[in-house]
Motif scaffolding. Structure first.
Motif, PDB file in Angstrom:
ATOM      1  N   GLY A  67      -5.492  23.841  81.204  1.00 43.66           N
ATOM      2  CA  GLY A  67      -6.246  24.377  80.071  1.00 43.66           C
ATOM      3  C   GLY A  67      -6.135  25.888  79.972  1.00 43.66           C
ATOM      4  N   ASP A  68      -6.081  26.569  81.119  1.00 45.31           N
ATOM      5  CA  ASP A  68      -5.940  28.029  81.120  1.00 45.31           C
ATOM      6  C   ASP A  68      -4.552  28.449  80.629  1.00 45.31           C
ATOM      7  OD1 ASP A  68      -8.509  28.455  82.103  1.00 45.31           O
ATOM      8  OD2 ASP A  68      -7.854  28.252  84.183  1.00 45.31           O
ATOM      9  N   ILE A  69      -3.530  27.691  81.018  1.00 45.46           N
ATOM     10  CA  ILE A  69      -2.172  28.010  80.551  1.00 45.46           C
ATOM     11  C   ILE A  69      -2.100  27.829  79.037  1.00 45.46           C
ATOM     12  CG2 ILE A  69       0.287  27.447  80.709  1.00 45.46           C
ATOM     13  CD1 ILE A  69      -0.249  26.382  83.537  1.00 45.46           C
ATOM     14  N   ARG A  70      -2.673  26.739  78.552  1.00 45.15           N
ATOM     15  CA  ARG A  70      -2.673  26.485  77.110  1.00 45.15           C
ATOM     16  C   ARG A  70      -3.427  27.595  76.375  1.00 45.15           C
ATOM     17  NH1 ARG A  70      -4.309  21.741  77.502  1.00 45.15           N
ATOM     18  NH2 ARG A  70      -6.523  22.102  77.117  1.00 45.15           N
ATOM     19  N   LYS A  71      -4.540  28.012  76.924  1.00 47.88           N
ATOM     20  CA  LYS A  71      -5.306  29.119  76.338  1.00 47.88           C
ATOM     21  C   LYS A  71      -4.459  30.383  76.273  1.00 47.88           C
ATOM     22  CE  LYS A  71      -9.396  31.983  77.277  1.00 47.88           C
ATOM     23  NZ  LYS A  71     -10.574  32.154  78.155  1.00 47.88           N
ATOM     24  N   ASN A  72      -3.706  30.650  77.327  1.00 46.42           N
ATOM     25  CA  ASN A  72      -2.840  31.836  77.344  1.00 46.42           C
ATOM     26  C   ASN A  72      -1.737  31.739  76.298  1.00 46.42           C
ATOM     27  OD1 ASN A  72      -4.313  32.981  79.428  1.00 46.42           O
ATOM     28  ND2 ASN A  72      -3.017  32.126  81.030  1.00 46.42           N
ATOM     29  N   PHE A  73      -1.206  30.540  76.099  1.00 46.55           N
ATOM     30  CA  PHE A  73      -0.206  30.335  75.037  1.00 46.55           C
ATOM     31  C   PHE A  73      -0.794  30.713  73.679  1.00 46.55           C
ATOM     32  CE2 PHE A  73       2.215  26.616  77.293  1.00 46.55           C
ATOM     33  CZ  PHE A  73       2.878  27.529  78.082  1.00 46.55           C
ATOM     34  N   VAL A  74      -1.995  30.181  73.412  1.00 47.99           N
ATOM     35  CA  VAL A  74      -2.625  30.391  72.103  1.00 47.99           C
ATOM     36  C   VAL A  74      -2.970  31.859  71.902  1.00 47.99           C
ATOM     37  CG1 VAL A  74      -4.629  29.843  70.670  1.00 47.99           C
ATOM     38  CG2 VAL A  74      -3.512  28.036  71.978  1.00 47.99           C
ATOM     39  N   GLN A  75      -3.581  32.472  72.900  1.00 49.60           N
ATOM     40  CA  GLN A  75      -3.986  33.869  72.779  1.00 49.60           C
ATOM     41  C   GLN A  75      -2.778  34.800  72.657  1.00 49.60           C
ATOM     42  OE1 GLN A  75      -6.609  34.562  76.146  1.00 49.60           O
ATOM     43  NE2 GLN A  75      -8.407  34.008  74.932  1.00 49.60           N
ATOM     44  N   SER A  76      -1.641  34.385  73.208  1.00 52.19           N
ATOM     45  CA  SER A  76      -0.410  35.175  73.077  1.00 52.19           C
ATOM     46  C   SER A  76       0.317  34.880  71.769  1.00 52.19           C
ATOM     47  CB  SER A  76       0.523  34.902  74.267  1.00 52.19           C
ATOM     48  OG  SER A  76      -0.092  35.268  75.482  1.00 52.19           O
ATOM     49  N   GLU A 166      -9.347  31.722  66.009  1.00 50.06           N
ATOM     50  CA  GLU A 166     -10.793  31.644  66.188  1.00 50.06           C
ATOM     51  C   GLU A 166     -11.271  30.194  66.116  1.00 50.06           C
ATOM     52  OE1 GLU A 166      -9.268  33.776  64.177  1.00 50.06           O
ATOM     53  OE2 GLU A 166      -9.706  35.684  65.187  1.00 50.06           O
ATOM     54  N   GLU A 167     -10.695  29.417  65.192  1.00 47.91           N
ATOM     55  CA  GLU A 167     -11.051  28.003  65.101  1.00 47.91           C
ATOM     56  C   GLU A 167     -10.629  27.252  66.360  1.00 47.91           C
ATOM     57  OE1 GLU A 167     -10.589  26.203  60.881  1.00 47.91           O
ATOM     58  OE2 GLU A 167      -9.138  27.843  60.967  1.00 47.91           O
ATOM     59  N   ILE A 168      -9.449  27.585  66.861  1.00 46.37           N
ATOM     60  CA  ILE A 168      -8.952  26.924  68.067  1.00 46.37           C
ATOM     61  C   ILE A 168      -9.821  27.277  69.268  1.00 46.37           C
ATOM     62  CG2 ILE A 168      -6.968  26.737  69.627  1.00 46.37           C
ATOM     63  CD1 ILE A 168      -5.189  27.310  67.156  1.00 46.37           C
ATOM     64  N   GLU A 169     -10.273  28.502  69.323  1.00 47.27           N
ATOM     65  CA  GLU A 169     -11.158  28.917  70.412  1.00 47.27           C
ATOM     66  C   GLU A 169     -12.447  28.097  70.393  1.00 47.27           C
ATOM     67  OE1 GLU A 169     -13.331  32.964  72.169  1.00 47.27           O
ATOM     68  OE2 GLU A 169     -12.376  32.986  70.180  1.00 47.27           O
ATOM     69  N   LYS A 170     -12.956  27.808  69.202  1.00 48.82           N
ATOM     70  CA  LYS A 170     -14.179  27.009  69.085  1.00 48.82           C
ATOM     71  C   LYS A 170     -13.986  25.598  69.630  1.00 48.82           C
ATOM     72  CE  LYS A 170     -16.009  29.483  65.055  1.00 48.82           C
ATOM     73  NZ  LYS A 170     -16.312  29.407  63.597  1.00 48.82           N
ATOM     74  N   HIS A 171     -12.736  25.133  69.641  1.00 48.95           N
ATOM     75  CA  HIS A 171     -12.426  23.811  70.193  1.00 48.95           C
ATOM     76  C   HIS A 171     -11.930  23.909  71.635  1.00 48.95           C
ATOM     77  CE1 HIS A 171     -12.917  21.236  66.626  1.00 48.95           C
ATOM     78  NE2 HIS A 171     -12.519  22.278  65.925  1.00 48.95           N
ATOM     79  N   SER A 172     -12.269  25.011  72.303  1.00 50.12           N
ATOM     80  CA  SER A 172     -11.920  25.232  73.714  1.00 50.12           C
ATOM     81  C   SER A 172     -10.419  25.127  73.957  1.00 50.12           C
ATOM     82  CB  SER A 172     -12.673  24.234  74.602  1.00 50.12           C
ATOM     83  OG  SER A 172     -14.065  24.372  74.447  1.00 50.12           O
ATOM     84  N   TYR A 173      -9.632  25.533  72.959  1.00 51.37           N
ATOM     85  CA  TYR A 173      -8.175  25.599  73.040  1.00 51.37           C
ATOM     86  C   TYR A 173      -7.516  24.220  73.198  1.00 51.37           C
ATOM     87  CZ  TYR A 173      -9.117  30.548  73.386  1.00 51.37           C
ATOM     88  OH  TYR A 173      -9.567  31.818  73.129  1.00 51.37           O
ATOM     89  N   VAL A 174      -8.236  23.186  72.835  1.00 48.90           N
ATOM     90  CA  VAL A 174      -7.626  21.857  72.735  1.00 48.90           C
ATOM     91  C   VAL A 174      -6.793  21.832  71.458  1.00 48.90           C
ATOM     92  CG1 VAL A 174      -8.096  19.407  72.358  1.00 48.90           C
ATOM     93  CG2 VAL A 174      -9.414  20.691  74.058  1.00 48.90           C
TER      94      VAL A 174
END
Length: 229
Positions: A67-76, A166-174
């Motif tokens: 989940g952290d790797i996926r979050k890093n993908f999205v934030q990047s 921002e929408e993706i963040e609300k879904h915890s990057y799922v």
């Protein structure tokens, strides 16, 4: 473009722990999905684009840091588009899969991800295998292409949605498309609810009566050969 093994285990993390490809996080030992994604990203040209097929679990798993790797993908801002595919599409597995499209450098749609839910598309080619028609493939491809060009694209409930980070963040990057596209509206058939319920209850009563007749008939036939219920 690639189709790596789904959910590959024992891929060699012990000898690759410090590998330079793991810029966004070390993939877990039990699953190489995020190893494959980072391997492809690592080898992309500065303006390169990649597309790969993975199991649906890659969109939502939080196991061992995924989940952290996926979050890093999205934030990047590396994730360009996610396409959810139907189940039974592959001959070696019946599980549903997805397509990840990732870009090193987005010329437009910064901080946006296109989600396409094609999970209910296609037709049963035989008893156990599904296939996508040419029309299905064209619709998916044109939706993505139009979104990329910013021409003739609109969010379509139940099918596609351009979501902000921002929408993706609300879904915890799922990144499961169904979370973003929603459920397709059901067309109103114009029949009042009370009338529908009257029809349904009448049909149910008839079916229950028929069931009782069949049960009595089965009991009678069994009695003829010396068995009782």
């Amino acid at each position: 473009m690639a189709n790596p093994p789904f959910n590959q285990s024992d891929w060699g993390v012990n000898i690759l722990q410090e590998d330079g490809r793991w810029k966004y996080g070390v993939p877990p030992n039990g699953n190489a999905n995020y190893g494959w994604l980072q391997h492809m990203l690592y080898h992309l040209a500065p303006r390169g684009v990649m597309a790969t097929v993975l199991s649906n679990g890659s969109l939502s798993s939080n196991t061992s840091g995924e989940g952290d790797i996926r979050k890093n993908f999205v934030q990047s801002d590396l994730v360009d588009c996610i396409v959810a595919l139907p189940k039974q599409l592959f001959y070696n597995t019946g599980i549903p899969a997805c397509i990840w499209i990732m870009r090193r450098e987005k010329s437009q749609h910064h901080k946006e991800v296109l989600f396409i839910d094609a999970s209910e598309m296609g037709f049963m080619k035989d008893r156990v295998h599904r296939d996508l028609s040419n029309e299905d493939v064209d619709l998916i491809a044109k939706t993505y292409q139009n979104w990329r060009k910013g021409e003739n694209y609109d969010n379509k409930k139940g099918f596609c949605k351009s979501a902000t980070l921002e929408e993706i963040e609300k879904h915890s990057y799922v990144l499961t498309p169904g979370r973003y596209v929603g459920i397709m509206d059901v067309e109103d058939d114009g029949i009042p609810f009370e009338e529908k319920m009257k029809i349904l209850t009448t049909t149910l009563k008839q079916q229950m009566g028929k069931e009782e007749e069949l049960n009595n008939e089965i009991a009678a036939q069994l009695a003829k050969i010396g068995f009782t219920l």
